[in-house]
Design a protein around this motif. Structure first.
Motif, PDB file in Angstrom:
ATOM      1  N   ARG A  15       0.845  -1.202   0.000  1.00 16.30           N
ATOM      2  CA  ARG A  15       0.000   0.000   0.000  1.00 16.30           C
ATOM      3  C   ARG A  15       0.879   1.251   0.000  1.00 16.30           C
ATOM      4  O   ARG A  15       0.622   2.201  -0.747  1.00 16.30           O
ATOM      5  CB  ARG A  15      -0.911  -0.020   1.230  1.00 16.30           C
ATOM      6  N   ALA A  16       1.930   1.233   0.817  1.00 15.00           N
ATOM      7  CA  ALA A  16       2.845   2.392   0.869  1.00 15.00           C
ATOM      8  C   ALA A  16       3.543   2.565  -0.479  1.00 15.00           C
ATOM      9  O   ALA A  16       3.730   3.683  -0.961  1.00 15.00           O
ATOM     10  CB  ALA A  16       3.874   2.193   1.978  1.00 15.00           C
ATOM     11  N   SER A  62       1.084   4.119  -2.913  1.00 17.14           N
ATOM     12  CA  SER A  62       0.734   5.520  -2.689  1.00 17.14           C
ATOM     13  C   SER A  62       1.912   6.436  -3.008  1.00 17.14           C
ATOM     14  O   SER A  62       1.714   7.615  -3.250  1.00 17.14           O
ATOM     15  CB  SER A  62       0.181   5.725  -1.276  1.00 17.14           C
ATOM     16  N   SER A  66       9.050   4.041  -7.146  1.00 15.54           N
ATOM     17  CA  SER A  66       8.409   4.197  -5.855  1.00 15.54           C
ATOM     18  C   SER A  66       9.382   3.816  -4.768  1.00 15.54           C
ATOM     19  O   SER A  66      10.334   3.072  -5.017  1.00 15.54           O
ATOM     20  CB  SER A  66       7.153   3.340  -5.757  1.00 15.54           C
TER      21      SER A  66
END
Ligand code: 5GP
Ligand code: MN
Length: 455
Positions: A339-340, A343, A356
């Motif tokens: 999830r991190a 995002s 990312s």
């Protein structure tokens, strides 16, 4: 260590002439015709048993060229035998000339990043049977896994150690840490972590017993940071590796960038000298092959890889257990990391780059290890139209582990080498000492330049 031999040098020169001529007149097919292939030099063994042909490939994929050479190997050996009047032509290996690859990045080197341009391997290239002889000559052997352990480094080290134990040796897998959960199903009784290994080594030294160190799936001591003095302190050192960027630091090495996994080389070693195989050894090799080919998906997978896998299953490899433990058990913490990652995801260079990063704030909160961050860069490269995917994870010491993936024709092994790391054309990595945000910015600029104009 390496002795200069005039016979090897002369033979190398002769072979270079023959292969250059064959490239000009005889060798045809997509691998040879997609670019300009030249033989830069040939390193032949003193006894003429084998030779390594280093080539440069302008406009062609080195891996494709290796494939084409491998397919034509029988023919090339035949021609060498005929033209040089040899009863037994040397066995051949084909490798891209890395000095040339680094040469293409001369600007980056000059701008202060320390890639050793002319630094070749310190040791001597050996055949598998020669490596087997050295292994047999020692009673005490440590097989080193690289830091940030993965399935191939552990699988190949375990397979080697379990085999050596079958031969009655005192052999250990020398690891920096316990295996991640996904690999914990593999036998652990032959594992020595630094503290235990230090005790074994001091016992051996007190008794005046020599011991052998074998680097599995890496070649430079920068990948065994805390354990480097142990490797250096061994009576003799061997590197067994398949990374295209490898510059071995041992006395003897066997490098084959065409091997899908280092575990595949261990399989060949065991076959070559007819050493014993059992279920545990077969499972360990299977794990190395499965993880490094992404379950037989990546371009390094060959028909030979499947044949090896089949023979491992026949030898009793527990492939169900391997798949279930490695791929079918996801810790909830991994979803938090994912999830991190999502995002913080950023697409750049017209959607051809994805980057990312996840910081220690998230990673330490969920005690994330190798398992929890594994596979993130694959998710990024699987986005439609993506050419280069980058996943960054902040390490507890503030450094950043960079994981790179690419699609044809982009070469992330060279990109990682620019930053002191390495790997394969399509999967590579390095550790940066810049912050998470700085690393992200530096890589975005570099990769945007590398991707160039959208075709
Ligand atoms: P991953 O992204 O899965 O961690 O690594 C991909 C490939 O790059 C693996 O083959 C791995 O061995 C190689 N690699 C990752 N990090 C490093 C590094 O710091 N140095 C070198 N030489 N290779 C690396
Ligand atoms: Mn590997």
């Amino acid at each position: 260590m390496a002795k200069k031999s005039h016979r090897g040098e002369r033979l190398g020169e002769e072979i270079k002439k023959v292969v250059s001529d064959l490239l000009l007149r005889e060798l045809r097919g997509p691998g040879f015709e997609s670019g300009l292939i030249t033989v830069s030099y040939v390193k032949a063994a003193d006894d003429g048993g084998f030779a390594t042909i280093y080539f440069t490939a302008l406009g062609a994929e080195p891996e494709q060229v290796i494939d084409a050479f491998e397919k034509a190997k029988g023919f090339i050996r035949g021609e060498i035998g005929k033209r040089l009047g040899l009863r037994l032509a040397p066995d051949l290996r084909f490798k891209p000339d890395l000095a040339e690859q680094y040469g293409q990045h001369i600007d980056t080197i000059l701008s202060g990043l320390d890639i050793p341009k002319d630094e070749g391997p310190a040791g001597r290239e050996a055949s598998l049977s020669e490596i087997a002889e050295v292994l047999e000559a020692y009673e005490h052997i440590f097989a080193f896994t690289h830091d940030h352990m993965d399935g191939d480094t552990l699988g190949s080290a375990l397979a080697l150690v379990l085999t050596l134990r079958e031969l009655g040796k005192d052999a250990w897998v020398f690891a920096d840490a316990e295996p991640p959960r996904s690999l914990a199903f593999l036998p652990s009784s032959v594992l020595a972590l630094p503290e235990a290994a230090a005790q074994i080594v001091s016992g051996l030294e007190a008794a005046g017993e020599p011991w052998l160190a074998v680097a599995m799936d890496y070649s430079g001591t920068d990948r065994i940071e805390g354990r480097a003095p142990f490797f250096t302190g061994a009576a003799e050192r061997i590197c067994i590796d398949h990374h295209v960027t490898a510059v071995p630091e041992g006395d003897l090495y066997f490098l084959d960038p065409a091997a899908a996994a280092t575990a595949e080389i261990v399989w060949r070693l065991i076959q070559e000298v007819d050493w014993p195989m059992n279920e545990e050894i077969a499972t360990a090799i299977y794990v190395g092959v499965v993880t490094d080919t992404g379950r037989f998906q990546y371009a390094n997978t060959k028909s030979e890889t499947h044949r090896i896998a089949a023979s491992l299953i026949e030898a009793g490899a527990d492939f169900r257990m391997a798949f279930s433990e490695i791929y079918q058990k996801v810790a909830p913490e991994k979803l938090i990391v994912e999830r991190a990652m999502l995002s913080a995801l950023e697409l750049f260079a017209d959607g051809r780059g994805a980057i990312s990063g996840v910081g220690q704030d998230v990673l330490s909160a969920v005690h994330a290890g190798e398992d929890e961050t594994d596979g993130m860069s694959e998710k990024l490269i699987s986005i439609i139209g993506m050419k280069i995917g980058v996943f960054l994870r902040e390490l507890p010491d503030g450094h950043v582990k960079v994981s790179l993936r690419s699609k044809d024709p982009f070469d992330v092994a060279s990109l990682a080498a620019e930053f002191g790391g390495g790997g394969h054309m399509r999967a590579a990595g390095f550790t940066a000492d810049t912050s998470l945000e700085e690393t992200r910015e530096i890589l975005k600029v570099r990769i945007t330049a590398l991707l160039g104009e959208k075709p």
